[in-house]
Motif scaffolding. Structure first.
Motif, short mmCIF file in Angstrom:
data_model
loop_
_atom_site.label_atom_id
_atom_site.label_comp_id
_atom_site.label_asym_id
_atom_site.label_seq_id
_atom_site.Cartn_x
_atom_site.Cartn_y
_atom_site.Cartn_z
N GLY C 64 0.80 -1.21 0.00
CA GLY C 64 0.00 0.00 0.00
C GLY C 64 0.84 1.26 0.00
O GLY C 64 0.38 2.33 0.36
N LYS C 65 2.11 1.15 -0.42
CA LYS C 65 2.98 2.32 -0.39
C LYS C 65 2.99 3.05 -1.72
O LYS C 65 3.63 4.09 -1.86
CB LYS C 65 4.42 1.88 -0.07
N ALA C 66 2.33 2.49 -2.72
CA ALA C 66 2.33 3.14 -4.03
C ALA C 66 0.91 3.11 -4.60
O ALA C 66 0.17 2.17 -4.35
CB ALA C 66 3.29 2.41 -4.97
N PRO C 67 0.53 4.15 -5.34
CA PRO C 67 -0.79 4.14 -5.97
C PRO C 67 -0.80 3.18 -7.17
O PRO C 67 0.27 2.88 -7.71
CB PRO C 67 -0.99 5.59 -6.43
N VAL C 68 -1.99 2.74 -7.56
CA VAL C 68 -2.05 1.81 -8.70
C VAL C 68 -1.66 2.50 -9.99
O VAL C 68 -1.40 1.85 -10.99
CB VAL C 68 -3.46 1.20 -8.85
N THR C 69 -1.59 3.83 -9.96
CA THR C 69 -1.25 4.56 -11.18
C THR C 69 0.25 4.78 -11.29
O THR C 69 0.71 5.68 -11.97
CB THR C 69 -1.96 5.92 -11.18
N LEU C 70 1.04 3.92 -10.61
CA LEU C 70 2.47 4.21 -10.53
C LEU C 70 3.20 3.94 -11.83
O LEU C 70 4.31 4.42 -12.01
CB LEU C 70 3.10 3.41 -9.38
N CYS C 71 2.63 3.15 -12.73
CA CYS C 71 3.40 2.66 -13.87
C CYS C 71 3.11 3.47 -15.13
O CYS C 71 2.09 3.26 -15.78
CB CYS C 71 3.06 1.19 -14.11
N PRO C 72 4.00 4.42 -15.50
CA PRO C 72 3.72 5.24 -16.68
C PRO C 72 3.63 4.44 -17.99
O PRO C 72 2.72 4.68 -18.77
CB PRO C 72 4.87 6.25 -16.71
#
Lengths: 352, 193, 175, 512
Positions: C64-72
């Motif tokens: 839960g440390k990164a949003p699901v939108t992390l991957c450009p």
């Protein structure tokens, strides 16, 4: 060779049917019953109608301005006018002005614009207005009057009427009366059975409307005619009116056959109260009724049945407004479980 | 027979636990975003509430009352309910991973669902016998489920509606709950006799 | 007093024992969520998310440390898949309408140093030492690693042009 | 299920519960005689006028060509060749605006007519019915015939499929339900014999026993002509159907003519039927009987902005502007210029775009005909779209999901079943562009799908790269290890030698 304007997606044709035209047709269908009510109850009813509809229009403009959508087109789609009109049709004709205004607030501000305006509201705005009034102000909402036709001897003049509506002058006792459903309910608490209660009110062909009630109640036959007009113009489909009236008449007929002293007849149920208005103008509200045919049948039947249950067993003499709101709450579920079978699929599409 | 049916009707609809008694509002607002989750939550709550009504009735009648320990009622009930919920959670996790995924973090919410404790305490207050207590729990839970699912249906639709920013989210949900409560007032005074 | 203490103790002990037994009986292995998440990510290990490779990103997602939108490079579709897996609602507006990009080599600037060639996580750049490099459109994720590695700024990202097969209608009201 | 078309006419209307009734605007154009477009100065022949792979050029710039000569050959299993529409010279192979709303360019061959319009030598078979069915398919394939109703699927591929899966009924689509269009109507009135012959050839090619020709009952002349032409052939049944849009959609026509439904995950052949347009049947007739490939077609030029609307025979590759010019030009600035009908047709980005094999109509519509360009209002859930939808979908719900950026939600409601007929948008009282929403969402989902495929292939590439790097590292390590081992071995040898020497010395010492 010429370069053409920005491409528009097909279709490049339209049926020409518009929201404003639908609303206008519904209002046209409501007109005869309204005019009949006006003649029956005279100036006070006309003034109350004007106040209610006017308040709705003013609030609609205000809300649209606040929402930044104040174009004239959105106002003149007629939805606010119609909602106010329907609300006015269900009010006691001699009710004070603030009833109309507060009803308009509940209808337009709470039930409609809090949800984002036309098309977004899950609950029927006019019925929210009526129920909110009925629960908050039971006395003025159940003070009915006998017919006091325009210009007839003993009817309030325009001046008297202004007093009744705007300065809280009490309705002359000679004029107060009870609706059929209200009368049966009060008599039942005094131990008088339904048959005698109906007789003591002297119900003389109540379908003709010469009795106490709201504008929409007294003009039942004209409301029916207006409803048939809407059916003919294909503004509404037959599903909701038919199933609603069936849902009301079936249990009433059974009850009446079993114990006539306890239960009113189907005929009385159909012509009394807001049954006709509800079946053709309120439950059929496009925004708050199901989108599928099967769903509309379920919705209408539920409205009718709940109306009968509330009229017969619960504390309120008239239950249509509650029944419609209750079924409104179920519309998303009904729509979800009555999805039609898509062409080429064995089963309806899976829930999304 | 009629009496029990009436009791069910009355607890489920007329004295609806959410809309009339205003109990269990946290799951009502928390687990009503999706119909599927609401159905799962409703079923789980129905199970737990019925179970808890039975368990607390037994605790009350066989332990607290004979030993004259009425002042331990709330503590005792909470312990029993918490244990029951834990048990249900484990059982669901094992037997139906899909349902567990749907309910997810909401199962523990039942522990703190005031409707569960409230219904158990109301049972004591009403001096209900065993069958009445069970039906009261079950009827309340049915009413809870009914309203939760209705509300979830409306909220799924609201998620697609153009609700003004000022009202979006919790405010419009509360207004809707209020209107729903208004509609349920139609049943007030319902007297089937 | 004694009765109260005893009864609560017994009650607690009994229930605790019951739960303990149930925990044994109904024990479920924790899911291999990290591995599942990693399978959803593009796997190009480009590091644009700021985590060490896709495995690191998957771990961060699971924690839960990164949003699901992390991957450009993954764009909307990956974000949606991740959101579904994690059971959260993705705020896709954060991604915006990012247009797919691909790298191009400006031939007049390329010195054939092969640095981009080595930086590319998907072998999308072809060529050899002292030769002008070319980019395989199909294999390029638009991760921009090559852009940073180029000493002469010959590599740049350009939007993938629409063709008759990839052209789609715009969203109504968003012309 | 019931085949509605077999019932009495008065029953048919009440049994069809979908669709809309737009003004058909077909007359007077449908009653005017067909005219032939004079050869324009240049023809632009796209290499892709069909579903499938673009054709591969077989001529060079500067080559002289004859009418009907092969210019580009079929390049894959699903593809179609392109032929010269007239005699002349290929002056360029370049890109040119496609007849597509985007206005993007596509590869074309530019043909400069020499004005002689000289046909290439043709050698049609004398008795095609004695040929094996597959041979008919081969001729049709070589003639570049594609679906002329607008779908442009290579016809020969369909015929081969029909032969392979034992189709029972050939459905011939003479519905022409789009308003304005009357090219199929004209074709059936003017050359019913040719159409019926094409139908019989298609029947022969797929080995089916029966053909059912569905024609909307607003075309009584066409029905009469077709009935007369089909009279000697009992296997060809002419079946009038109610004029109800979208009757000319394959799935709906199949349902009305046979009572069968095409499964959502299958093709028409899975329902035991095959659908060909009447225009396609006519093209098959021309290809097989006269040996003529598809190089020209009937196009309806109409709409309120056209000075003299009519049906034209136009060579493939003539520009929309050429056709409008012949019809007296555009009287007023059109609100929209459309290729196809007004319900499903695509707007053109430029009138420079050429007529292709699937062009049934060119319409220049005035604002009055299109209706007010209102901004969409809110949905009032009137469900008009639900009752109009021929696929039984819930357009209002699907559009609400798409508007809220949830195309997946729309997909679960059956977005992929939407045939894009436009009935929902047509009836919507709030003027919500429902079909547009669906096209957008279908595009977005397809793009998602593409990016998923791409990321999968990229994952493979990455894996391959890692493997390569590992292998290289391993090889390096192995090489290093080998070298080391060699060094060690050498060292050991040296040591051994030294050892041997010392041993020897020791032995010597010992001996000593």
């Amino acid at each position: 060779m010429s370069t053409l304007p920005h491409p528009n997606h097909a279709p490049h044709a339209h049926s020409g049917v518009k929201v404003s035209r639908i609303m206008a047709t519904v209002m046209l269908a409501l007109t005869p019953a309204t005019l009949f009510g006006f003649t029956l109850f005279g100036w006070p009813s006309i003034l109350l109608w004007l106040v209610t509809v006017g308040a709705c229009l003013v609030l609609e403009v205000a809300c649209l301005r606040l929402a930044g959508r104040g174009g004239p087109k959105t106002l003149w789609d007629g939805s606010a006018l119609l909602a106010g009109w329907l609300l006015a049709m269900t009010l006691p004709p001699f009710a004070p002005w603030w009833i109309g205004v507060l009803g308009a607030v509940a209808t337009i501000v709470v039930a409609k614009h809090a949800y984002g305006g036309l098309g977004q509201n899950p609950f029927n705005p006019a019925m929210v207005g009526r129920v909110a009034l009925l629960i908050s102000f039971p006395l003025p909402m159940t003070t009915w009057v006998q017919p006091a036709p325009l210009f007839a001897a003993g009817s309030p003049s325009l001046i008297d009427s202004l007093h009744i509506i705007f300065s809280g002058t009490a309705v002359p006792d000679a004029l107060t009366s009870a609706t059929l459903l209200g009368h049966v309910k009060t008599e039942a608490t005094r131990g008088v059975d339904a048959l005698h209660a109906v007789m003591s009110l002297g119900a003389d062909g109540s379908g003709l409307g010469w009795h106490a009630g709201s504008l929409g109640e007294t003009g039942s036959l004209l409301v029916l005619a207006g409803g048939l007009f809407l059916l003919a113009r294909r503004i509404i489909t037959w599903h909701i009116p038919t199933s609603l009236l069936a849902g009301l008449a079936l249990p009433a007929a059974i009850g009446h056959a079993v114990a006539p002293e306890l239960y009113l007849s189907a005929g009385a149920h159909l012509t009394a109260g807001a049954a006709m208005l509800g079946a053709f103008f309120i439950a059929t509200d496009l925004v708050t009724s199901p989108a599928t045919s099967a769903g509309r049948l379920i919705f209408g039947f539920g409205c009718g049945l709940l109306t009968w249950v509330i009229r017969t067993f619960a504390g309120f003499p008239e239950g249509l407004a509650f029944a419609v709101l209750l079924m409104n709450a179920g519309v998303p579920l009904i729509d979800r479980y009555t999805r039609p079978r898509i062409y080429g699929h064995g089963q309806p599409a899976k829930a999304g | 027979m009629t009496e029990y049916l009436l009791l069910l009707m009355s607890t489920a609809v007329v004295n609806n636990v959410i809309l009339v008694k205003f109990l269990g509002l946290c799951p009502f607002l928390g687990v009503s975003k999706k119909i599927d989750a609401a159905i799962g939550m409703g079923l789980a709550t129905t199970f737990v509430l019925t179970l808890a009504s039975v368990a607390t009735w037994m605790l009350d009648h066989w332990l607290l009352v004979p030993l004259d320990l009425g002042y331990l009622r709330i503590v005792g009930f909470i312990v029993v309910i918490a244990a029951a919920v834990q048990f249900v959670e484990m059982a669901i996790k094992k037997s139906s991973p899909q349902l567990y995924q749907v309910l997810g973090i909401y199962l523990p919410l039942i522990t703190t669902n005031c409707a569960v404790l409230g219904v158990a305490l109301l049972n004591v207050q009403n001096g209900a016998d065993f069958l009445h207590a069970t039906l009261y729990g079950f009827g309340s839970a049915t009413g809870f489920t009914l309203v939760l699912i209705l509300f979830a249906g409306i909220r799924e639709r609201l998620a697609l509606a153009a609700v003004p920013k000022a009202f979006a989210g919790a405010p419009i949900s509360l207004i809707t709950a209020g209107l729903l409560s208004l509609a349920f007032m139609g049943f007030s005074g319902l007297n089937l006799t | 007093m004694l009765a109260a203490v005893t009864s609560l103790t017994v009650l607690g002990a009994a229930l605790g024992l019951g739960l303990g037994i149930a925990a044994r009986r109904f024990h479920v292995e924790p899911e291999e969520i990290v591995a599942e998440l990693e399978a959803l990510l593009p796997g190009s290990q480009c590091g644009q998310c700021g985590f060490p490779g896709c495995a690191g990103a998957a771990q961060a997602l699971a924690d839960g440390k990164a949003p699901v939108t992390l991957c450009p490079p993954g764009g909307k579709s990956v974000a949606q898949a991740l959101a579904e897996k994690l059971g959260v609602s993705a705020d896709l507006s954060a991604l915006g309408e990012s247009v797919p990009m691909f790298a191009t080599v400006r031939e007049e600037l390329c010195i054939g140093c092969t640095k981009c060639f080595k930086a590319c996580p998907t072998d999308a750049i072809h060529g050899a030492v002292k030769q002008i490099h070319a980019v395989l459109k199909e294999a390029c994720t638009g991760c921009a690693k090559c852009v940073d590695s180029c000493p002469t700024e010959a590599v740049g990202l350009v939007p993938v042009p629409a063709t008759l097969t990839t052209w789609t209608w715009h969203k109504p009201g968003h012309a | 299920m019931l085949a509605v078309a077999t019932l009495p006419a008065w029953l048919q209307r009440s049994l069809i519960r979908w669709g809309v009734h737009p003004d058909d605007h077909k007359r007077p154009v449908a009653d005017l005689p067909v005219e032939r477009l004079p050869l324009p100065a240049r023809l632009f022949l796209p290499l892709q006028q069909h579903v499938g792979a673009p054709a591969r050029p077989v001529v060079k710039i500067g080559d002289p060509v004859l009418k009907g000569q092969l210019l580009a050959e079929s390049a894959a299993n699903i593809s179609a060749p392109v032929h010269a529409s007239t005699s002349g010279r290929i002056v360029d192979i370049t890109t040119y605006p496609a007849p597509h709303p985007s206005g993007l360019e596509q590869p074309v061959m530019v043909l400069e007519p020499d004005g002689e319009d000289r046909w290439i030598d043709t050698s049609p078979p004398t008795d095609p019915f004695s040929l094996p069915p597959a041979e008919i398919g081969r001729i049709v394939s070589a003639a570049g015939v594609v679906g002329m109703g607008g779908a442009t699927f290579p016809s020969a591929v369909k015929l081969a499929l029909g032969l392979r899966v034992q189709v029972e009924i050939l459905i011939v689509n003479g519905g022409e339900c789009e308003p304005y269009l009357s090219c199929d109507d004209r074709l059936m009135r003017d050359d019913a014999e040719g159409v019926v012959d094409g139908i019989r050839l298609a029947l022969h090619a797929i080995g089916a026993q029966e053909a059912r020709v569905g024609i909307e009952n607003n075309k009584p002349e066409a029905i009469a002509a077709m009935q007369q032409a089909a009279a000697p052939f009992p296997e060809v049944r002419i079946m009038p159907v109610p004029a109800q849009y979208p009757m000319g959609s394959d799935k709906q026509l199949i349902q009305v003519l046979t009572g069968r439904e095409v499964p959502f995950d299958g093709r028409a052949a899975d329902a035991g039927v095959l659908v060909h347009n009447v225009g396609t049947c006519h093209a098959i007739h021309q290809a097989v009987r006269l040996g003529r490939p598809l190089v020209e077609r009937l196009v309806t030029v109409s709409g309120g902005a056209v000075e003299r609307p009519r049906n034209l025979v136009a060579p493939i590759g003539a520009t929309a502007q050429d056709l409008f010019d012949y019809c007296g030009g555009l009287a007023s600035a059109p609100a929209r210029v459309i290729m196809g009908g007004p319900m499903m047709g695509n707007p053109l980005a430029t009138t420079a775009s050429p007529v292709i094999k699937g062009t049934s109509g060119l319409l220049a519509l005035t604002q009055e005909e299109v209706g007010e360009d209102d901004r969409a209002g809110p949905c009032i859930r009137c469900a008009s779209c639900v009752s109009a939808c021929p696929m039984n979908l819930l357009p209002l719900e699907m559009a609400a999901h798409i508007r809220s950026d949830d195309p997946d939600g729309a997909f679960h409601l059956g977005l992929n079943d939407c045939i894009g007929c436009g009935c929902c948008s047509y009836v919507c009282p709030s003027a919500i562009p429902l079909s547009h929403y669906f096209s957008y969402a279908k595009g977005a989902l397809a793009a998602n799908e593409r990016s998923k495929l791409k990321s999968e292939s990229i994952k493979k590439l990455t894996a391959a790269r890692l493997e390569r790097q590992e292998r290289e590292a391993r090889e390096k390590a192995e090489a290093a290890a080998r070298r080391k081992a060699e060094r060690e071995a050498a060292k050991a040898r040296a040591a051994a030698q030294a050892n041997a020497v010392t041993t020897k010395a020791a032995t010597v010492d010992a001996n000593a």
